[in-house]
Motif scaffolding. Structure first.
Motif, short mmCIF file in Angstrom:
data_model
loop_
_atom_site.label_atom_id
_atom_site.label_comp_id
_atom_site.label_asym_id
_atom_site.label_seq_id
_atom_site.Cartn_x
_atom_site.Cartn_y
_atom_site.Cartn_z
N LYS A 1 0.83 -1.21 0.00
CA LYS A 1 0.00 0.00 0.00
C LYS A 1 0.87 1.26 0.00
N GLN B 1 1.09 4.12 -2.94
CA GLN B 1 0.84 5.52 -2.62
C GLN B 1 2.02 6.39 -3.04
N ARG C 1 1.94 7.01 -6.73
CA ARG C 1 0.93 8.02 -7.05
C ARG C 1 1.45 9.43 -6.73
N GLU C 2 2.12 9.55 -5.60
CA GLU C 2 2.66 10.85 -5.20
C GLU C 2 3.75 11.33 -6.15
#
Length: 310
Positions: free
Chosen positions: A263, A267, A270-271
């Protein structure tokens, strides 16, 4: 006086040189570091653990060869590299056969999974157990909106028969590649996509060159913690037990953190601006089932193992 001198001589430490090819923050690398810490901090065993940089550069085929000759003591090796020794291990790589880490852990307890490990002893390897990492995904420089977009693309893949056939069935051109070459091959435009896991994508900063993630989770990618059989047989039983215990504890700790690590890696991608598009088995137009059926017909143990999965 002689007795005093003998007692004062320090006991030489047992040195375990290990090989692996994963990036520093990969689950397997973290597992090996925990194994090292646990073993070296044990007050009852004089054991030191060191990574072989030579083995890392040479790759897994070289690691297996060095283990077989007793020139390397331990390693974490992907099952995909061990399938030349036992083709039934390809059962772990069947596309969309597994959907969760918990399912993988349960499958490792099956009789067939244990038999796969036991069979490695014929090749001078003793398997202490399976290790797990994230599922496979695909990263691309250009956005792809469908699995059909993979047709004709050169996809960097792990060097294994299942990977090759998977991409050929999708109309892609699989290109076997070593981890250390991925960024260079993107720069030289030798590949149009890479089959990887999230941890490797983050560690190698692949988002700089391939900022599009096909979040497919199409294939599991277990490894095996193996030791040289000839070296293992020469060890005192106390050291064998200490090594087995250190591995068991490190595996449990790493596995417990795997879901959260996945996870966090997603994330972070994506950042970093990565475009994420999720895919499921239905997006692959029957290819996963076709490949599973083909491999089930090649090996009885592989078939039993695969058919046993829920």
């Amino acid at each position: 006086m002689l007795m005093v001198l003998l007692l004062s001589v320090p006991v030489a430490a047992e040195t375990i040189r290990f090989g692996m090819i994963t990036t520093p923050d990969h689950a397997w690398s973290r597992l090996m570091q925990q194994f090292k810490s646990s073993l070296e901090n044990s007050s009852s065993n004089a054991i030191r653990v060191r990574e072989s940089r030579f083995a890392k550069v040479r790759g897994e085929s070289s690691i297996i060869e060095l283990l077989g000759r007793g020139q390397l003591q331990a390693a974490i090796v992907a099952v995909g590299s061990l399938t030349t020794l036992d083709p039934s291990l390809n059962g772990w790589l069947m596309p969309y056969q597994f959907s969760s880490a918990a399912q993988l852990r349960l499958a490792a307890q099956s009789d067939d999974a244990k038999a796969m490990l036991a069979g490695l002893e014929r090749h001078n390897l003793v398997a202490l157990g399976y290790v797990f990492s994230g599922m496979r995904v695909i990263m691309t420089p250009t956005l792809m909106t469908s699995t059909r977009d993979l047709k004709g693309k050169r996809v960097g893949t792990f060097p294994n028969d299942v990977f090759y056939n998977w991409y050929r069935q999708l109309g892609a051109d699989p290109q076997p590649i070593q981890i250390q070459d991925i960024r260079l091959w993107f720069e030289q435009e030798k590949i149009d996509a890479i089959d990887t896991d999230l941890a490797t994508a983050v560690d190698l900063q692949l988002y700089d060159q391939a900022p599009n993630l096909m979040y497919t989770n199409h294939m599991a990618f277990p490894g095996v913690f193996v030791v040289s059989k000839s070296w293992w047989a020469a060890l005192a039983s106390g050291k064998q037990q200490a090594i087995s215990a250190a591995f068991s504890q490190a595996e449990k700790t790493t596995f417990a953190a795997l879901e959260q690590s996945e996870k966090a890696d997603l994330q972070q991608l994506r950042e970093r601006g990565v475009t994420v598009k999720k895919y499921t088995e239905t997006d692959f137009n029957g290819v996963p089932q076709k490949l599973r059926d083909f491999y089930y017909g090649t090996n009885e143990r592989l078939k039993r193992f695969g058919m046993a999965q829920p």
